[in-house]
Motif scaffolding. Structure first.
Motif, mmCIF file in Angstrom:
data_model
loop_
_atom_site.group_PDB
_atom_site.id
_atom_site.type_symbol
_atom_site.label_atom_id
_atom_site.label_comp_id
_atom_site.label_asym_id
_atom_site.label_seq_id
_atom_site.Cartn_x
_atom_site.Cartn_y
_atom_site.Cartn_z
ATOM 1 N N LYS A 40 0.829 -1.210 0.000
ATOM 2 C CA LYS A 40 0.000 0.000 0.000
ATOM 3 C C LYS A 40 0.860 1.256 0.000
ATOM 4 O O LYS A 40 0.589 2.215 -0.737
ATOM 5 N N VAL A 41 1.899 1.252 0.834
ATOM 6 C CA VAL A 41 2.802 2.404 0.892
ATOM 7 C C VAL A 41 3.490 2.605 -0.454
ATOM 8 O O VAL A 41 3.538 3.723 -0.993
ATOM 9 N N THR A 42 4.009 1.513 -1.013
ATOM 10 C CA THR A 42 4.716 1.598 -2.289
ATOM 11 C C THR A 42 3.788 2.036 -3.416
ATOM 12 O O THR A 42 4.147 2.888 -4.240
ATOM 13 N N THR A 43 2.598 1.468 -3.461
ATOM 14 C CA THR A 43 1.650 1.804 -4.529
ATOM 15 C C THR A 43 1.258 3.271 -4.490
ATOM 16 O O THR A 43 1.218 3.939 -5.536
ATOM 17 N N SER A 44 0.971 3.792 -3.309
ATOM 18 C CA SER A 44 0.547 5.187 -3.201
ATOM 19 C C SER A 44 1.668 6.137 -3.613
ATOM 20 O O SER A 44 1.431 7.100 -4.364
ATOM 21 N N LEU A 45 2.895 5.869 -3.164
ATOM 22 C CA LEU A 45 4.009 6.746 -3.521
ATOM 23 C C LEU A 45 4.350 6.635 -5.006
ATOM 24 O O LEU A 45 4.615 7.644 -5.672
ATOM 25 N N PHE A 46 4.338 5.415 -5.540
ATOM 26 C CA PHE A 46 4.625 5.235 -6.960
ATOM 27 C C PHE A 46 3.565 5.904 -7.831
ATOM 28 O O PHE A 46 3.888 6.454 -8.896
ATOM 29 N N PHE A 47 2.313 5.866 -7.397
ATOM 30 C CA PHE A 47 1.262 6.520 -8.179
ATOM 31 C C PHE A 47 1.482 8.033 -8.213
ATOM 32 O O PHE A 47 1.299 8.671 -9.259
ATOM 33 N N ILE A 48 1.876 8.600 -7.069
ATOM 34 C CA ILE A 48 2.159 10.034 -7.037
ATOM 35 C C ILE A 48 3.292 10.375 -8.000
ATOM 36 O O ILE A 48 3.219 11.350 -8.766
ATOM 37 N N PRO A 99 11.989 13.157 1.660
ATOM 38 C CA PRO A 99 11.306 12.371 2.702
ATOM 39 C C PRO A 99 10.447 11.229 2.158
ATOM 40 O O PRO A 99 9.458 10.861 2.787
ATOM 41 N N PHE A 100 10.804 10.674 0.988
ATOM 42 C CA PHE A 100 10.013 9.616 0.360
ATOM 43 C C PHE A 100 10.709 8.255 0.449
ATOM 44 O O PHE A 100 10.437 7.372 -0.362
ATOM 45 N N GLN A 101 11.596 8.079 1.429
ATOM 46 C CA GLN A 101 12.368 6.840 1.520
ATOM 47 C C GLN A 101 11.584 5.680 2.118
ATOM 48 O O GLN A 101 12.064 4.544 2.143
ATOM 49 N N ARG A 102 10.365 5.945 2.600
ATOM 50 C CA ARG A 102 9.616 4.931 3.331
ATOM 51 C C ARG A 102 9.385 3.660 2.516
ATOM 52 O O ARG A 102 9.476 2.544 3.039
ATOM 53 N N TRP A 103 9.078 3.793 1.216
ATOM 54 C CA TRP A 103 8.741 2.606 0.433
ATOM 55 C C TRP A 103 9.924 1.646 0.322
ATOM 56 O O TRP A 103 9.754 0.419 0.359
ATOM 57 N N LEU A 104 11.143 2.187 0.204
ATOM 58 C CA LEU A 104 12.309 1.326 0.088
ATOM 59 C C LEU A 104 12.621 0.643 1.419
ATOM 60 O O LEU A 104 13.063 -0.513 1.447
ATOM 61 N N ILE A 105 12.387 1.334 2.515
ATOM 62 C CA ILE A 105 12.601 0.750 3.835
ATOM 63 C C ILE A 105 11.628 -0.407 4.059
ATOM 64 O O ILE A 105 11.993 -1.453 4.611
ATOM 65 N N GLU A 106 10.376 -0.234 3.630
ATOM 66 C CA GLU A 106 9.396 -1.306 3.792
ATOM 67 C C GLU A 106 9.690 -2.496 2.882
ATOM 68 O O GLU A 106 9.238 -3.616 3.140
ATOM 69 N N SER A 107 10.444 -2.272 1.807
ATOM 70 C CA SER A 107 10.657 -3.329 0.811
ATOM 71 C C SER A 107 11.633 -4.405 1.268
ATOM 72 O O SER A 107 11.816 -5.398 0.561
#
Length: 514
Positions: free
Chosen positions: A157-165, A222-230
């Motif tokens: 969900k985190v990755t999808t939302s950021l990638f869509f943006i 501040p968009f590093q969250r998706w990579l940390i979750e991966s």
């Protein structure tokens, strides 16, 4: 004419090989297809990168069509992406055995590498944005492939939302470019903007959207969250991200480099966020003990430096960086299951002699950096390169020579340093020869911005070193905990023991009792 025909024929063979790989993956996903067919699939996957390498060595000048850019940069990126994809799928042949989604991994790997290679070869912005969107979609599907584990759903969900943006920002930028220039061809757009010497508010908005579209996939603060979750994804998935996806920012900025002139607000913001990401990523790498999380921090830092290179107009250096870093980091991910051994320096060394060698190394590093600076074009990026070269040489000298035990160890360290330097110069010379006709753009930000970047990088390094020498200080504790927090995943994506495995175990125990 013969060259044009041969390159176009080669490209048609390349497209045919890509289509063959896609059809093979569709056969593979069929329930009636045996898993042994994957061996055949891997042989077919070797065809496109081989053809791309032939195209790289055959293309002496760019051949531009309405839909494709057949220049050395395109062939180089296609070779890089497809070879990385082939190696990772071969690795996954044994690594992922036993996974219930075994065949789906190969299908998504194939689709993703094929589509992203087409994105980097496209000259039509519509093809580019569609292929880039499908690439991001395939990556999110890979991250969420284990649907029975709820943490992968949360991370997805985190990755999808950021990638869509990020994708939507690039989509709006492309639509605005079409409105501004009345063409869909990337080369025509760049030529039109350059000829009109445009610098209005609409172009500035487009540049800001492009910067936003590259910061998110590059996992910049501040968009590093998706990579940390991966990090919860299987190791080959973490490795495939470096095949033109997490490092896509350098490619996109290189393809649209003519739009940036260095003095616009978009370039300044790009340099600001990238510099912060270099410092934060390095800090995350230093304070975390989890191996994959350390590599995530390293990737954030390296991608930040790649974007700094683009912001300073060193697009060729950025391309070389992203390719070499992609190969290096993918290799480290594949080795992440290996045991780590930590070596400590002997306490019986002669401190006075060692310190003398360290000082000699620092003097040598300053001299070589100065020689490099005065023998180059004296551009902004060359100044940063000279400083980084001197700093790296000083660190390498300390580790390989100054801390060596005895004359033989120091001579061996010096020889290793010379060999590595020679290989580095040779590789860069080869890459620069390939990229000389495919990379354009002359971004030169204000000197004040460059000085601020250098000051921030050096200050961050000095402050970190000083605080590390006083680990009991309040400032060190605050910095340490802040970096730990930045590198930690969200609580929803943390689960020590996957619940679906526990339920499966309980079900098996009940069957045994019955």
């Amino acid at each position: 004419m013969v060259l044009v025909i041969s390159i176009q024929l080669l490209f048609m063979l390349f497209l045919a090989a890509l289509v063959l790989c896609i059809l093979s993956s569709l056969i593979l996903i069929s329930p009636i297809t045996s898993r042994n067919y994957i061996k055949v699939h891997l042989w077919l996957l070797a065809l496109p990168p081989i053809i791309a390498v032939v195209g790289l060595f055959s293309t002496e000048r760019p051949i531009i069509t309405d839909f494709w850019q057949l220049d050395p940069l395109a062939w180089l990126l296609a070779s890089f992406v497809l070879f990385i994809g082939l190696i990772l799928q071969r690795f996954s042949f044994n690594y992922l055995k036993g996974d219930r989604n075994y065949k789906k991994y190969f299908v998504l790997f194939t689709f993703m590498t094929v589509i992203v290679s087409l994105a980097w070869m496209s000259n039509d912005m519509r093809i580019f944005i569609v292929c880039w969107g499908l690439t991001l979609f395939c990556l999110t599907r890979l991250l969420q492939l284990n649907q029975r584990w709820h943490v992968t759903k949360e991370a997805g969900k985190v990755t999808t939302s950021l990638f869509f943006i990020a994708w939507f920002a690039l989509l709006i930028a492309i639509i605005l470019l079409h409105i501004l220039t009345d063409t869909w061809q990337i080369t025509s757009v760049l030529a039109y903007v350059a000829s009109q010497n445009m610098n209005g508010w609409l172009l500035q908005l487009i540049l800001l959207l492009i910067v936003l579209g590259v910061l998110i996939p590059a996992a910049q603060w501040p968009f590093q969250r998706w990579l940390i979750e991966s990090v919860l994804a299987p190791t080959p998935v973490s490795a495939i991200m470096h095949a033109g996806i997490v490092n896509a920012g350098g490619i996109i900025l290189t393809r649209f480099s003519t739009l940036f002139n260095g003095g616009d607000i978009a370039t300044v913001l790009l340099l600001l966020f990238a510099t912060m990401s270099v410092l934060i990523g390095s800090g995350i790498n230093l304070v975390h003990v989890d191996y994959k999380r350390q590599m995530v921090g390293s990737t954030i830092s390296q991608m930040g430096f790649m974007l700094v290179q683009c912001g300073l107009g060193a697009y060729s250096a950025a391309i070389i960086h992203l390719i070499l870093h992609g190969i290096f980091k993918a290799t480290l991910f594949l080795k992440s299951g290996s045991a780590l051994r930590h070596f400590e320096a002997s306490s019986q060394m002669n401190k006075r002699t060692t310190y003398s060698w360290i000082i000699a190394g620092r003097v040598l590093a300053v001299a070589i950096a100065a020689i490099y600076w005065f023998t180059t074009s004296l551009g902004n990026y060359q100044l940063i390169s000279a400083i980084i070269l001197g700093w790296s040489l000083s660190v390498a000298w300390t580790q390989l020579v100054a801390l060596g035990q005895g004359a033989i160890a120091r001579v061996a360290g010096l020889c290793a340093l010379i060999i590595v330097g020679a290989v580095y110069l040779f590789v860069h010379h080869v890459f620069e020869g390939w990229l000389s006709g495919g990379v354009t753009g002359d971004t030169q930000p204000p000197l004040l911005v460059v000085i601020c970047i250098i000051g921030a990088l050096m200050l961050g390094s000095i402050v970190t070193t000083r605080l590390a020498q006083h680990p009991s200080s309040k400032a060190f504790v605050i910095l340490y905990l802040w970096l730990i927090h930045l590198g930690e995943p969200h609580m929803k994506t943390v689960e020590a023991h996957p619940h679906y495995l526990k339920y499966q175990l309980l079900r098996g125990e009940k069957k045994d009792e019955s």
